[in-house]
Design an enzyme around this catalytic site. Structure first.
Site, PDB file in Angstrom:
ATOM      1  CG  HIS A 227      -1.833   1.144   1.340  1.00 45.32           C
ATOM      2  ND1 HIS A 227      -3.164   0.996   1.640  1.00 45.32           N
ATOM      3  CD2 HIS A 227      -1.669   2.482   1.164  1.00 45.32           C
ATOM      4  CE1 HIS A 227      -3.759   2.167   1.649  1.00 45.32           C
ATOM      5  NE2 HIS A 227      -2.863   3.098   1.360  1.00 45.32           N
TER       6      HIS A 227
ATOM      7  CG  HIS B   8      -0.983   7.123  -1.181  1.00 40.13           C
ATOM      8  ND1 HIS B   8      -2.252   7.221  -1.698  1.00 40.13           N
ATOM      9  CD2 HIS B   8      -1.105   6.484   0.008  1.00 40.13           C
ATOM     10  CE1 HIS B   8      -3.112   6.676  -0.845  1.00 40.13           C
ATOM     11  NE2 HIS B   8      -2.439   6.219   0.195  1.00 40.13           N
TER      12      HIS B   8
END
Ligand code: DOR
Ligand code: ZN
Length: 344
Positions: free
Chosen positions: A13, A15
């Site tokens: 996970h 960004h």
């Protein structure tokens, strides 16, 4: 303490943003992790297979080929995601799942899902095709206390959803509470969770230590010490359902240090080192490799990586900021030490 060599880990996970910001942060992730699931909350969101594949091309182009990094993609679910999009994602390959952002829950979630029930046909097709549902697990009702939003989401949305779709594989992302630990460890097969470094290292006092600390603000927000301790204890016990996901979420300094600052903690500069610190401090370094390099790959049905990385117990000082496109960002531990260093 001596050096630690482990199978190359994955970040389930992260960004990476886009454009100049992407070029600035992606090398940190690619230097440590062989693969990462790249979150789709761009503006506009990465809501189609075509957009995900184009984004993957931009990520690859932002990195030196020598780094050998594989971006794994996920689609941003909206109220209007058609069932056919799941078939397209499956056929394309490289798209591992779909991300559920409750509308309004966090950064760039306005286009997210207002009513999960409307997506039941999509979830059913995901279960059939083996795509994984990745969940930002917080209710968005402003009347619900911000520290209760994860637990409330589990009770009112996630548990019923998991029961309605017994074959759907689900990852509850960035868990932050004892309630989440209890849910994930007690759930049916096919339910897992990612855990960030900040939710292992800090409790909510870190938001107010000597003054307001915007660089410790993320969503789900840091919780009380009992919650941190419960998440940490579960990770240290070791469970194939709990694996590494940094949720490194860069924002420019000015977007954090302002009257209404963005949620997100940038940790990619030390995306494995911070976990090494956690496990070493607990005397459980041998549990780091399965958490970082085995359980996530196994859950996603991907091979474990072939290479290794080496971490050495040599403290280094994190710079006060890193370049981030046109403006700098402030990394986690800026100006302070991290106890482990990645061997180049
Ligand atoms: O703190 C967060 N930052 N939580 C999220 O869910 C999104 C992320 C971001 O994109 O900045
Ligand atoms: Zn995230």
């Amino acid at each position: 303490m001596k050096a630690l060599t482990l199978r190359r880990p994955d970040d389930w996970h992260v960004h990476l943003r886009d454009g100049a910001a992407l070029a600035a942060v992606a090398p940190f992730t690619a230097a440590r992790f062989a693969r990462a699931i790249v979150m789709p909350n761009l503006n506009p969101p990465v809501a189609t297979t075509a957009a995900a594949l184009a984004y993957r091309t931009r990520i690859r182009a932002a990195l030196p080929a020598a780094l050998q990094f594989e971006p794994l993609m996920t689609l941003y679910l909206t109220d209007g995601t058609p069932v056919e999009e799941i078939s397209r994602a499956k056929a394309a390959g490289g798209v591992l799942g779909c991300k559920l952002y409750p509308a309004g829950a966090t950064t760039h979630s306005d286009a997210g899902v207002r009513d999960v029930r409307r997506l039941d046909a999509v979830f059913e097709h995901m279960a059939e095709t083996g795509l994984v549902l990745q969940v930002h697990g917080e209710v968005t009702d402003p009347a619900v206390d911000i520290f209760e939003r994860e637990a409330r989401f589990i009770d009112t949305v996630l548990e019923p959803l998991a029961a309605r779709h017994p074959r759907l594989r689900i990852v509850l992302e960035h868990i932050s509470t004892r309630a989440a630990v209890d849910f994930v460890l007690g759930a049916r097969a096919g339910v897992a969770a990612t855990v960030t470094p900040q939710h292992l290292l800090m409790n909510r006092n870190a938001l107010f230590a000597g003054g307001l600390r915007p660089h410790h603000y993320c969503l789900p927000v840091l919780k009380a010490e009992q919650d941190r301790a419960a998440v940490l204890a579960a990770v240290l016990r070791g469970s194939p359902r709990l694996f590494l996901g940094t949720d490194s979420a860069p924002h420019a300094r000015a977007a954090k240090e302002t009257a209404c600052g963005c949620a997100g903690i940038f940790s990619a500069h030390a995306g494995i080192e911070l976990y090494a610190e956690v496990f070493a401090a607990a005397g459980a370094l041998e549990k780091l490799e399965p958490f970082a390099s085995h359980y996530g790959a196994d859950f996603y049905g991907l091979p474990r990586n072939a290479g290794t990385i080496t971490l050495v117990p040599e403290p280094w000082e994190v710079p006060p900021e890193y370049p981030f496109g046109s403006a700098p960002l402030v990394p986690l531990r800026a100006g302070e030490c991290i106890a482990w260093r990645l061997e180049p």
